[in-house]
Motif scaffolding. Structure first.
Motif, PDB file in Angstrom:
ATOM      1  N   GLY A 137       0.794  -1.219   0.000  1.00 51.33           N
ATOM      2  CA  GLY A 137       0.000   0.000   0.000  1.00 51.33           C
ATOM      3  C   GLY A 137       0.826   1.268   0.000  1.00 51.33           C
ATOM      4  O   GLY A 137       0.264   2.366  -0.022  1.00 51.33           O
ATOM      5  N   GLY A 138       2.156   1.139   0.015  1.00 55.32           N
ATOM      6  CA  GLY A 138       3.021   2.306  -0.021  1.00 55.32           C
ATOM      7  C   GLY A 138       3.003   2.967  -1.393  1.00 55.32           C
ATOM      8  O   GLY A 138       2.503   2.411  -2.373  1.00 55.32           O
ATOM      9  N   ALA A 139       3.564   4.159  -1.456  1.00 59.82           N
ATOM     10  CA  ALA A 139       3.526   4.931  -2.700  1.00 59.82           C
ATOM     11  C   ALA A 139       4.149   4.175  -3.863  1.00 59.82           C
ATOM     12  O   ALA A 139       3.721   4.334  -5.012  1.00 59.82           O
ATOM     13  N   ASP A 140       5.144   3.339  -3.580  1.00 60.65           N
ATOM     14  CA  ASP A 140       5.850   2.636  -4.653  1.00 60.65           C
ATOM     15  C   ASP A 140       5.433   1.176  -4.785  1.00 60.65           C
ATOM     16  O   ASP A 140       5.986   0.436  -5.593  1.00 60.65           O
ATOM     17  N   LYS A 141       4.462   0.778  -3.996  1.00 56.41           N
ATOM     18  CA  LYS A 141       3.826  -0.532  -4.155  1.00 56.41           C
ATOM     19  C   LYS A 141       2.355  -0.398  -3.787  1.00 56.41           C
ATOM     20  O   LYS A 141       1.888  -0.943  -2.803  1.00 56.41           O
ATOM     21  N   PRO A 142       1.617   0.355  -4.624  1.00 59.85           N
ATOM     22  CA  PRO A 142       0.248   0.713  -4.257  1.00 59.85           C
ATOM     23  C   PRO A 142      -0.774  -0.392  -4.461  1.00 59.85           C
ATOM     24  O   PRO A 142      -1.905  -0.273  -4.002  1.00 59.85           O
ATOM     25  N   GLY A 143      -0.387  -1.469  -5.173  1.00 61.62           N
ATOM     26  CA  GLY A 143      -1.359  -2.482  -5.516  1.00 61.62           C
ATOM     27  C   GLY A 143      -2.166  -2.071  -6.731  1.00 61.62           C
ATOM     28  O   GLY A 143      -1.852  -1.093  -7.412  1.00 61.62           O
ATOM     29  N   GLY A 144      -3.189  -2.824  -7.046  1.00 63.27           N
ATOM     30  CA  GLY A 144      -3.980  -2.515  -8.234  1.00 63.27           C
ATOM     31  C   GLY A 144      -3.327  -3.068  -9.485  1.00 63.27           C
ATOM     32  O   GLY A 144      -2.476  -3.957  -9.441  1.00 63.27           O
ATOM     33  N   THR A 145      -3.715  -2.503 -10.628  1.00 66.70           N
ATOM     34  CA  THR A 145      -3.274  -3.037 -11.915  1.00 66.70           C
ATOM     35  C   THR A 145      -2.024  -2.359 -12.460  1.00 66.70           C
ATOM     36  O   THR A 145      -1.473  -2.805 -13.471  1.00 66.70           O
ATOM     37  N   ARG A 146      -1.566  -1.312 -11.815  1.00 65.81           N
ATOM     38  CA  ARG A 146      -0.397  -0.609 -12.329  1.00 65.81           C
ATOM     39  C   ARG A 146       0.850  -1.478 -12.227  1.00 65.81           C
ATOM     40  O   ARG A 146       1.051  -2.190 -11.241  1.00 65.81           O
ATOM     41  N   GLN A 147       1.703  -1.417 -13.252  1.00 63.30           N
ATOM     42  CA  GLN A 147       2.980  -2.126 -13.195  1.00 63.30           C
ATOM     43  C   GLN A 147       3.806  -1.594 -12.031  1.00 63.30           C
ATOM     44  O   GLN A 147       4.003  -0.385 -11.895  1.00 63.30           O
ATOM     45  N   GLN A 148       4.285  -2.497 -11.201  1.00 68.21           N
ATOM     46  CA  GLN A 148       5.034  -2.104 -10.005  1.00 68.21           C
ATOM     47  C   GLN A 148       5.870  -3.293  -9.551  1.00 68.21           C
ATOM     48  O   GLN A 148       5.757  -4.392 -10.086  1.00 68.21           O
ATOM     49  N   THR A 149       6.715  -3.061  -8.553  1.00 69.75           N
ATOM     50  CA  THR A 149       7.571  -4.134  -8.084  1.00 69.75           C
ATOM     51  C   THR A 149       6.773  -5.356  -7.642  1.00 69.75           C
ATOM     52  O   THR A 149       5.729  -5.239  -6.987  1.00 69.75           O
ATOM     53  N   LYS A 150       7.298  -6.526  -7.988  1.00 70.91           N
ATOM     54  CA  LYS A 150       6.711  -7.782  -7.530  1.00 70.91           C
ATOM     55  C   LYS A 150       7.416  -8.312  -6.280  1.00 70.91           C
ATOM     56  O   LYS A 150       6.960  -9.279  -5.682  1.00 70.91           O
ATOM     57  N   THR A 151       8.546  -7.678  -5.939  1.00 66.23           N
ATOM     58  CA  THR A 151       9.397  -8.243  -4.888  1.00 66.23           C
ATOM     59  C   THR A 151       9.652  -7.296  -3.716  1.00 66.23           C
ATOM     60  O   THR A 151      10.343  -7.669  -2.772  1.00 66.23           O
ATOM     61  N   SER A 152       9.145  -6.086  -3.796  1.00 65.37           N
ATOM     62  CA  SER A 152       9.427  -4.985  -2.842  1.00 65.37           C
ATOM     63  C   SER A 152      10.795  -4.364  -3.066  1.00 65.37           C
ATOM     64  O   SER A 152      11.277  -3.609  -2.216  1.00 65.37           O
ATOM     65  N   TYR A 153      11.417  -4.655  -4.217  1.00 65.60           N
ATOM     66  CA  TYR A 153      12.694  -4.043  -4.584  1.00 65.60           C
ATOM     67  C   TYR A 153      12.614  -3.515  -6.011  1.00 65.60           C
ATOM     68  O   TYR A 153      11.879  -4.037  -6.853  1.00 65.60           O
ATOM     69  N   TYR A 154      13.376  -2.457  -6.255  1.00 70.22           N
ATOM     70  CA  TYR A 154      13.544  -1.924  -7.605  1.00 70.22           C
ATOM     71  C   TYR A 154      15.036  -1.862  -7.943  1.00 70.22           C
ATOM     72  O   TYR A 154      15.889  -1.850  -7.047  1.00 70.22           O
ATOM     73  N   LEU A 155      15.326  -1.792  -9.218  1.00 65.85           N
ATOM     74  CA  LEU A 155      16.714  -1.665  -9.675  1.00 65.85           C
ATOM     75  C   LEU A 155      17.205  -0.229  -9.462  1.00 65.85           C
ATOM     76  O   LEU A 155      16.551   0.725  -9.869  1.00 65.85           O
ATOM     77  N   ARG A 156      18.376  -0.083  -8.825  1.00 65.36           N
ATOM     78  CA  ARG A 156      19.012   1.219  -8.613  1.00 65.36           C
ATOM     79  C   ARG A 156      20.212   1.432  -9.529  1.00 65.36           C
ATOM     80  O   ARG A 156      20.522   2.563  -9.915  1.00 65.36           O
ATOM     81  N   LYS A 157      20.893   0.366  -9.886  1.00 65.58           N
ATOM     82  CA  LYS A 157      22.151   0.450 -10.621  1.00 65.58           C
ATOM     83  C   LYS A 157      21.962   1.178 -11.947  1.00 65.58           C
ATOM     84  O   LYS A 157      20.902   1.101 -12.565  1.00 65.58           O
ATOM     85  N   PHE A 158      23.002   1.890 -12.375  1.00 58.77           N
ATOM     86  CA  PHE A 158      23.083   2.629 -13.641  1.00 58.77           C
ATOM     87  C   PHE A 158      22.393   3.994 -13.594  1.00 58.77           C
ATOM     88  O   PHE A 158      22.485   4.755 -14.557  1.00 58.77           O
ATOM     89  N   MET A 159      21.708   4.321 -12.538  1.00 65.19           N
ATOM     90  CA  MET A 159      20.960   5.576 -12.478  1.00 65.19           C
ATOM     91  C   MET A 159      21.825   6.703 -11.919  1.00 65.19           C
ATOM     92  O   MET A 159      22.805   6.483 -11.221  1.00 65.19           O
ATOM     93  N   GLY A 160      21.420   7.928 -12.236  1.00 67.24           N
ATOM     94  CA  GLY A 160      22.116   9.101 -11.739  1.00 67.24           C
ATOM     95  C   GLY A 160      21.943   9.276 -10.243  1.00 67.24           C
ATOM     96  O   GLY A 160      21.141   8.587  -9.601  1.00 67.24           O
ATOM     97  N   ASN A 161      22.676  10.218  -9.685  1.00 67.06           N
ATOM     98  CA  ASN A 161      22.615  10.473  -8.241  1.00 67.06           C
ATOM     99  C   ASN A 161      21.484  11.451  -7.926  1.00 67.06           C
ATOM    100  O   ASN A 161      21.704  12.640  -7.721  1.00 67.06           O
ATOM    101  N   PHE A 162      20.287  10.918  -7.875  1.00 66.81           N
ATOM    102  CA  PHE A 162      19.101  11.757  -7.696  1.00 66.81           C
ATOM    103  C   PHE A 162      18.481  11.614  -6.306  1.00 66.81           C
ATOM    104  O   PHE A 162      17.302  11.919  -6.123  1.00 66.81           O
ATOM    105  N   GLU A 163      19.263  11.184  -5.352  1.00 64.44           N
ATOM    106  CA  GLU A 163      18.736  11.017  -4.004  1.00 64.44           C
ATOM    107  C   GLU A 163      18.173  12.328  -3.451  1.00 64.44           C
ATOM    108  O   GLU A 163      17.090  12.331  -2.830  1.00 64.44           O
ATOM    109  N   SER A 164      18.868  13.443  -3.669  1.00 60.81           N
ATOM    110  CA  SER A 164      18.446  14.732  -3.107  1.00 60.81           C
ATOM    111  C   SER A 164      17.809  15.652  -4.134  1.00 60.81           C
ATOM    112  O   SER A 164      17.496  16.806  -3.826  1.00 60.81           O
ATOM    113  N   ALA A 165      17.618  15.147  -5.348  1.00 56.16           N
ATOM    114  CA  ALA A 165      17.025  15.972  -6.404  1.00 56.16           C
ATOM    115  C   ALA A 165      15.502  15.921  -6.326  1.00 56.16           C
ATOM    116  O   ALA A 165      14.921  15.153  -5.550  1.00 56.16           O
TER     117      ALA A 165
END
Length: 561
Positions: free
Chosen positions: A383-411
């Motif tokens: 039910g969290g913002a990044d695993k809201p349930g429903g039909t939207r494509q979202q994580t199946k494992t409670s994890y997402y891929l971070r590698k290869f992405m820019g440093n957007f932690e504070s952006a």
């Protein structure tokens, strides 16, 4: 169903690609003859059109990222699953639900297109009165020809790692009237050919991999890196004595030779001895900056494609499709910051606080519940913002891929970062060397320890040293684990497990997801099965495309396909 063989694919590709850069009046006379005259102009001392043709050959280089039906190839391994709720291409790879007519990672066509184009270039570049030379005096014509030969060798490697032995065309450019019903060359002949090509061009290529005006062109180091990889594969159990079809020369060597490990070790050492590369201090920076760990990349440019495809879905900034769901098995493979595995009672791992004090590569590879991104905490609890349930494509494992992405932690928004397709980097070479040397020796020596510990040191493990007195088997296990963590999502796991010939064990397991509940009294965590992988012996090698077998009676199919 429409079937196309190598001959027609190659000719059509040549006509289409060259027409796109030539004048429309070329259609007046025979197309292939006129195209050659236009491209390899005997009066063009700058080689403008020839260089354009060579540049077009680079289009056929393999890519990384969300390329297999929209997913990472690693989502067909025990490291991840696709977040897409449908039966995706990578799920078919993981489950073995494909046949010779529907192999999801079929690069046969594009590789042979690239081979034909490079052959045309190699055969015709001497017609161009090309001026210019490198600072060391190497004529530019010789450099360009060597680049084409490197590309051709890499195209062959991509075919051989999938299928085993494939037809070797040499330098010949086949025409419509030629007999194109060629048999597959033996695995040994293919390896020998790729190695011979790499050896022949090393002294003709550029030396400086950081030469920005020519960034993206192969260098001596790239040729040696390709040689290192093919020899490592050739020395590995699947091909070196573990032939899945016994004495069949198409599917591997008929016998084991320990010296193949020595050849692989020496090839990796050649790259290391150049002393041009280093392990970058910051792991995340490898993938978003052009740096001294990269050996060869296919240019992808500056964009936000990785973020858009794979970012956690609950953010309003940018497009976040959350396509990749790392498995609990991969999460558990990352040990603790003290270098111990989470199963070690002395590691300090707390199952109620599972993401604290982990290997720094974990934080650079995986989004977990509570990680910071775009100025808020990632929410992958139910039910969290990044695993809201429903039909939207979202994580199946409670994890997402971070590698290869820019440093957007504070952006607050994504901005373009470098997303080249890194095909060879120095960490792989170091691990290649460690693996090959360990397999060659009866007991791992100080050089094997040093190579593996250099990788662990860069990861920030403290202590980074391995226990002393490891056996060969124990060191092998340590190297396998480091490859999994270090090279995750770089398309190594899929083939590593195969070449080690352990896929019938590793890829027949059930994968798991984390389920996280936030309650008024705390957090509840559970592990549930998410996908049962299925691996059959025939899947060690990909099938030869059905359209090739049906058109060419000399094209022998791989076992059980």
């Amino acid at each position: 169903m429409k079937y196309i063989n190598i001959k027609w694919i190659s000719l059509i590709a040549l006509i289409v690609s060259t027409l796109s850069s030539c004048e429309s009046d070329l259609e007046i006379v025979p197309i292939e003859l006129q195209v050659l005259e236009q491209v390899f102009d005997t009066k063009d001392s700058a080689g403008v059109n020839a260089n354009r043709f060579l540049t077009d050959c680079y289009r056929h280089l393999p890519e990384t990222g969300n390329r297999v039906g929209g997913d990472f190839l690693d989502a067909a391994t025990d490291d991840a699953v696709s977040s897409n709720p449908t039966n995706t291409s990578v799920q078919q790879l993981a489950m073995g639900t494909f046949n010779a007519d529907s192999y999801p990672d079929n690069l046969w066509t594009t590789c042979y297109q690239g081979i034909r184009k490079t052959n045309i270039f190699i055969q015709n570049i001497d017609r161009v009165p090309l001026k210019g030379q490198l600072a060391n005096g190497t004529p530019l014509r010789r450099v360009w020809k060597a680049e084409a030969r490197f590309l051709r060798a890499l195209f062959y490697f991509e075919l051989v790692k999938r299928h085993g032995g494939v037809p070797i065309l040499g330098d010949k450019v086949y025409r419509l009237e030629d007999d194109i019903e060629l048999p597959r060359s033996s695995y040994a002949a293919c390896v020998e050919y790729i190695v011979q090509q790499c050896d022949a061009i090393t002294d003709s290529l550029r030396m400086d991999p950081f030469d920005l005006p020519n960034y993206g062109r192969p260098t001596k180091a790239a040729a040696l890196a390709l040689k290192s990889r093919i020899l490592l594969y050739a020395a590995s159990p699947l091909f070196n004595g573990g032939n899945i079809a016994g004495q069949n020369p198409l599917t591997g060597y008929p016998n084991f030779l320990a010296e193949r490990w020595q050849h692989a070790e020496e090839a990796a050492k050649q790259v290391m001895d150049l002393k041009l590369f280093r392990l970058e201090p910051e792991f995340k920076s490898i993938f978003i900056t052009r740096n001294s760990e990269r050996i060869f990349s296919k240019q992808g440019g500056n964009n936000t494609s990785l973020e858009n495809n794979n970012g956690p879905v609950g953010y309003t900034s940018g497009i976040n499709n959350g396509r990749t769901s790392p498995s609990q098995e991969l999460v558990d493979a990352f040990g603790m910051a003290n270098g111990r595995e989470i199963t070690d009672p002395a590691s300090g791992y707390d199952p109620n606080d599972p993401y604290t004090n982990r290997d720094t590569r974990f934080y650079a590879t995986i989004f977990y519940n509570g990680a910071t991104w775009l100025s808020r905490a990632v929410q992958t609890f139910e039910g969290g913002a990044d695993k809201p349930g429903g039909t939207r494509q979202q994580t199946k494992t409670s994890y997402y891929l971070r590698k290869f992405m820019g440093n957007f932690e504070s952006a607050v928004n994504y901005s373009s970062v470098n997303h080249d397709h890194i095909l060879f980097r120095y960490a792989e070479i170091v691990l290649n060397y460690a693996e090959a040397r360990n397999e060659r020796l009866q007991v791992p020596d100080a050089l094997v320890y040093q190579a593996v510990e250099n990788i662990r040191r860069r990861a920030g493990l403290m202590p980074f040293e391995l226990p002393k007195g490891l056996t060969k088997v124990q060191m092998r296990d340590a190297i396998h684990k480091e490859r999994r963590k270090e090279l995750a999502f770089e398309e190594h796991r899929f083939y590593d497990v195969r070449r080690w010939k352990i896929a019938e064990e590793i890829f027949n397991k059930e994968l798991h997801a984390a389920v996280i509940y936030q309650t008024g009294t705390g957090t509840i965590r559970q592990s549930i099965p998410i996908l049962k992988m299925n691996f059959q012996k025939r899947m060690y090698l990909a099938p030869i495309p059905f359209y090739e077998v049906i058109k060419n009676p000399k094209m022998e199919q791989n076992p059980e396909w």
